[in-house]
Each structure stands twice: as structure tokens, then as C-alpha cells.
Design a protein around this motif. Structure first.
Motif, short mmCIF file in Angstrom:
data_model
loop_
_atom_site.label_atom_id
_atom_site.label_comp_id
_atom_site.label_asym_id
_atom_site.label_seq_id
_atom_site.Cartn_x
_atom_site.Cartn_y
_atom_site.Cartn_z
N MET A 4 0.84 -1.21 0.00
CA MET A 4 0.00 0.00 0.00
C MET A 4 0.87 1.25 0.00
O MET A 4 1.86 1.32 0.72
CB MET A 4 -0.88 -0.02 1.25
N ALA A 5 0.50 2.23 -0.83
CA ALA A 5 1.22 3.51 -0.83
C ALA A 5 0.38 4.55 -0.07
O ALA A 5 -0.84 4.54 -0.15
CB ALA A 5 1.46 3.97 -2.26
N TYR A 6 1.06 5.40 0.66
CA TYR A 6 0.38 6.42 1.45
C TYR A 6 0.78 7.82 0.98
O TYR A 6 1.94 8.04 0.59
CB TYR A 6 0.73 6.27 2.94
N TYR A 7 -0.18 8.73 1.05
CA TYR A 7 0.04 10.10 0.57
C TYR A 7 -0.45 11.09 1.63
O TYR A 7 -1.41 10.82 2.36
CB TYR A 7 -0.72 10.33 -0.74
N VAL A 8 0.20 12.25 1.64
CA VAL A 8 -0.14 13.29 2.61
C VAL A 8 -0.63 14.53 1.88
O VAL A 8 -0.03 14.94 0.88
CB VAL A 8 1.10 13.64 3.47
N GLY A 9 -1.72 15.11 2.36
CA GLY A 9 -2.21 16.39 1.86
C GLY A 9 -2.22 17.41 3.00
O GLY A 9 -2.57 17.06 4.13
N VAL A 10 -1.83 18.66 2.69
CA VAL A 10 -1.81 19.72 3.70
C VAL A 10 -2.55 20.93 3.15
O VAL A 10 -2.34 21.33 2.00
CB VAL A 10 -0.36 20.13 4.06
N THR A 27 -8.62 7.11 -0.28
CA THR A 27 -9.41 6.97 0.96
C THR A 27 -8.65 7.62 2.11
O THR A 27 -7.46 7.37 2.30
CB THR A 27 -9.63 5.47 1.29
N ILE A 28 -9.35 8.49 2.87
CA ILE A 28 -8.71 9.19 3.98
C ILE A 28 -8.60 8.25 5.17
O ILE A 28 -9.61 7.75 5.67
CB ILE A 28 -9.54 10.44 4.37
N LEU A 29 -7.37 8.05 5.64
CA LEU A 29 -7.13 7.14 6.76
C LEU A 29 -6.85 7.89 8.06
O LEU A 29 -7.00 7.34 9.15
CB LEU A 29 -5.92 6.25 6.46
N GLY A 30 -6.39 9.12 7.94
CA GLY A 30 -6.08 9.91 9.12
C GLY A 30 -6.22 11.38 8.81
O GLY A 30 -6.06 11.80 7.66
N GLU A 31 -6.55 12.18 9.83
CA GLU A 31 -6.81 13.59 9.62
C GLU A 31 -6.47 14.34 10.89
O GLU A 31 -6.67 13.81 11.99
CB GLU A 31 -8.29 13.77 9.29
N GLU A 59 -2.83 8.85 13.28
CA GLU A 59 -4.22 8.38 13.19
C GLU A 59 -4.37 7.33 12.10
O GLU A 59 -5.19 6.40 12.21
CB GLU A 59 -5.17 9.56 12.95
N ALA A 60 -3.59 7.48 11.01
CA ALA A 60 -3.65 6.51 9.91
C ALA A 60 -2.87 5.24 10.26
O ALA A 60 -2.91 4.26 9.51
CB ALA A 60 -3.08 7.14 8.64
N GLY A 61 -2.13 5.28 11.37
CA GLY A 61 -1.37 4.11 11.78
C GLY A 61 -0.11 3.89 10.95
O GLY A 61 0.35 2.76 10.79
#
Ligand SMILES: [Zn+2]
Length: 325
Positions: A4-10, A27-31, A59-61
Motif C-alpha cells: 500500500m502507498a500512502y500520501y499526505v495532503g496539507v 481513501t482518507i485514513l487519518g486527519e 491516526e492513519a497508523g
């Protein structure tokens, strides 16, 4: 597991800073969110950005270093070469520079950090998420400020320093009745932004002190008061007409400059008063525009548009182009 690849938005705004972490489906996993610090320097804001990113990752683990890329939608003006916000207009004067790209690269252990002004993140968000997302489109925000993110021929225009689309500072009024927050006279934003609508109303009332229910001399008098009195107070309607005229003129300038097929409009002023803000623009297009008139719609993403755009930027190499997934 492990693929799985994870991405960050600010989303770095003048009031709030937000971060989201998404997977490769978006899909949003953490906020996480925080108030934007008022200083003492820009570094405090950099730290707040890193703080919400860490929190969203927790929060996204995931560990921040698990993120493969990040997108940032920030208040301007930008110094793209330095990866920083430079002398932001809507924050205290002691805040000169807010370093973003470098510190976030270090935290996430990736060079793939895409910095955009917030409206460019907005148009990237619309490009990525909207059913109607032609190669020629605009995201316009009418909020505490006014600005646009512009996509022409499939390219989101940044300009060498990242400040393309600062349309709120187009000069609309050659007489310069109002002074903009940037210090210049006659700019669109000086009349129609959420911060300036009450100032403009006061100036109009000083020129012609008609009877009105509007609390023009109350220090808390705001744009909300003006729109709340629509249809019930002649002076409020006069202001709304004037705003409609300036907004239509600004949008006509955008149409002539960039030839979009669709303009998505967001920002609190538009989101809270969609008919009173958008209808006058639509109605006046044929009087003002000599070329093709685009569709003018409220954003489909509400006030998530910037943070969603920042995440979409991270997922698509800074473009919002879904074919690059
Ligand atoms: Zn200005």
C-alpha cells in the motif's frame, strides 16, 4: 501487506492548518487540524504544519516516512524555488517566511513534495474529483481573499514563483474607490472578499447615508450581515448588486484570459450564499464576454477542496490528472 502507498495532503490557511493521509485509492485514513499560529515567526507555522502531519500519520497508523509523496495547498504569496510562503498578506507582519517543502521532505523522507498556492490545489482537487473535469477549467475562491487556480490545455498554471492566478488583485475599478489589503487601489478583492465587503459597505454608506437595518457602524459588522438582509433591506440589496457587478467583471476577465469550459466557485462567501453570489455573475456574462461563456458552478468539494486537492496532487505527481494514477 506492505504494498500500500500512502500520501499526505496539507491545507495551510490563514486561520487553520489541516492534514490528511490517504491510501492509493484516495481513501482518507487519518486527519488532523490545528489553529494557524499567529507567530512569533514563520517557523512556528512550519512546526504547526509538521505537527498536524505527524498527527494525521499517527491516526492513519503509519510512520511519516511511509508516505511516498505530499501535496501542500498554502496561502500566498509563494516562493516556489525556496518552497516557502513569503510575507503572507493575511497574517501578522512578524511572519516573513514559512518554510514548507524542505522541512516536510525531511519529515516524510521523500523529495516528492508538491507546493501550490491554495487555489491551485483547489483546481487540482476539482480536476481529480469532479465528474466534469475538462482540460480547461478554473477554481475560483471568494473567501477572506479572492484567487483562482487555472488549468489550461491540461496544465495547471503556476508561474515561475507559484503566484499565477492571483486574480483578486486584478484592477477592476480605475477610480480606485477601495484600497485592497495588498495596499493597491481598485483591486477586485478590495470590494468583494469576505474581509472587505463590510469595509466597502461602510464606504458606500458614508457617500450616501441612506436608512438601513445594517449595523454599519458596529465594529462587528460583517459580510454575513449584508447577505442576511438580502431582500429585506434596500441598502443591503444595493451592496449585493454592486458585489455582483464587480464579481461578474472579474469572472469575465478570467474567461477572456483563460477560456475555461467550467468555473467552479468556492470559498466561504460563495459557499454560504451560492445564489446571491453566483446568479448575478451568470446573468451578466453575456453583457461582458465576447467569447464562449463557461458553465459557472459551486464547487462540489465544499471547504474540503484545498486539502483534497493537496492529496490529489501528491497522488498524481503534482497535476491532479487521474490518468497519472
Ligand atoms: Zn490587491
Amino acid at each position: 501487506m506492505g504494498t500500500m502507498a500512502y500520501y499526505v495532503g496539507v491545507d495551510l490557511g490563514a486561520t487553520n492548518v489541516r492534514s490528511v493521509v490517504g491510501d492509493d485509492d484516495g481513501t482518507i485514513l487519518g486527519e488532523a487540524r490545528d489553529n494557524t499560529p499567529r507567530g512569533p515567526t514563520g517557523i512556528a507555522i512550519t512546526e504547526a504544519v509538521l505537527g498536524v502531519v505527524r498527527e494525521a500519520c499517527a491516526e492513519a497508523g503509519i510512520d511519516p516516512s511511509d508516505a511516498v509523496a505530499a501535496g501542500i495547498g498554502a496561502i500566498g504569496p509563494l516562493d516556489l524555488a525556496e518552497g516557502a510562503v513569503e510575507n503572507p498578506a493575511n497574517l501578522p507582519d512578524t511572519i516573513d517566511r514559512i518554510p514548507l517543502t524542505g522541512p516536510l521532505s525531511v519529515l516524510l523522507e521523500t523529495d516528492e513534495v508538491y507546493l501550490h498556492n491554495d487555489t491551485n490545489a483547489g483546481v487540482i482537487g476539482e480536476r481529480f474529483h469532479s465528474d466534469r473535469n475538462p482540460d480547461d477549467m478554473v477554481y475560483l475562491t471568494i473567501s477572506s481573499g479572492i484567487g483562482a487556480g487555472v488549468c489550461v490545455d491540461g496544465h495547471v498554471l503556476a508561474g515561475w514563483d507559484g503566484n499565477a492566478g492571483e486574480v483578486g488583485h486584478l484592477t477592476l475599478d480605475p477610480n480606485g474607490f477601495m484600497t485592497c489589503g495588498c495596499g493597491h487601489n481598485g483591486h477586485w478583492e478590495g470590494y468583494c472578499s469576505g474581509n472587505n465587503i463590510p469595509k466597502y459597505a461602510r464606504e458606500l454608506h458614508e457617500e450616501d447615508p441612506v436608512d438601513t437595518e445594517l449595523p454599519v457602524s458596529d465594529p462587528d459588522f460583517s459580510a454575513v450581515d449584508v447577505f442576511e438582509h438580502a431582500g429585506e433591506d434596500e441598502f443591503a440589496d444595493h451592496i449585493i448588486n454592486q458585489l455582483g457587478h464587480w464579481n461578474a467583471m472579474g469572472v469575465a476577465n478570467i474567461v477572456h484570459a483563460y477560456a475555461p469550459l467550467i468555473i467552479y466557485v468556492g470559498g466561504a462567501v460563495a459557499l454560504n450564499n451560492p445564489d446571491l453570489v453566483l446568479e448575478p455573475i451568470r446573468e451578466q456574462m453575456s453583457e461582458m464576454v465576447m467569447s464562449n461563456i463557461p458553465e459557472i458552478q459551486l464547487t462540489t468539494l465544499g471547504d474540503e477542496v484545498v486539502v483534497e486537492g493537496a492529496l490529489a496532487s501528491a497522488m498524481t505527481g503534482g497535476t491532479g490528472d487521474r490518468s497519472r494514477l
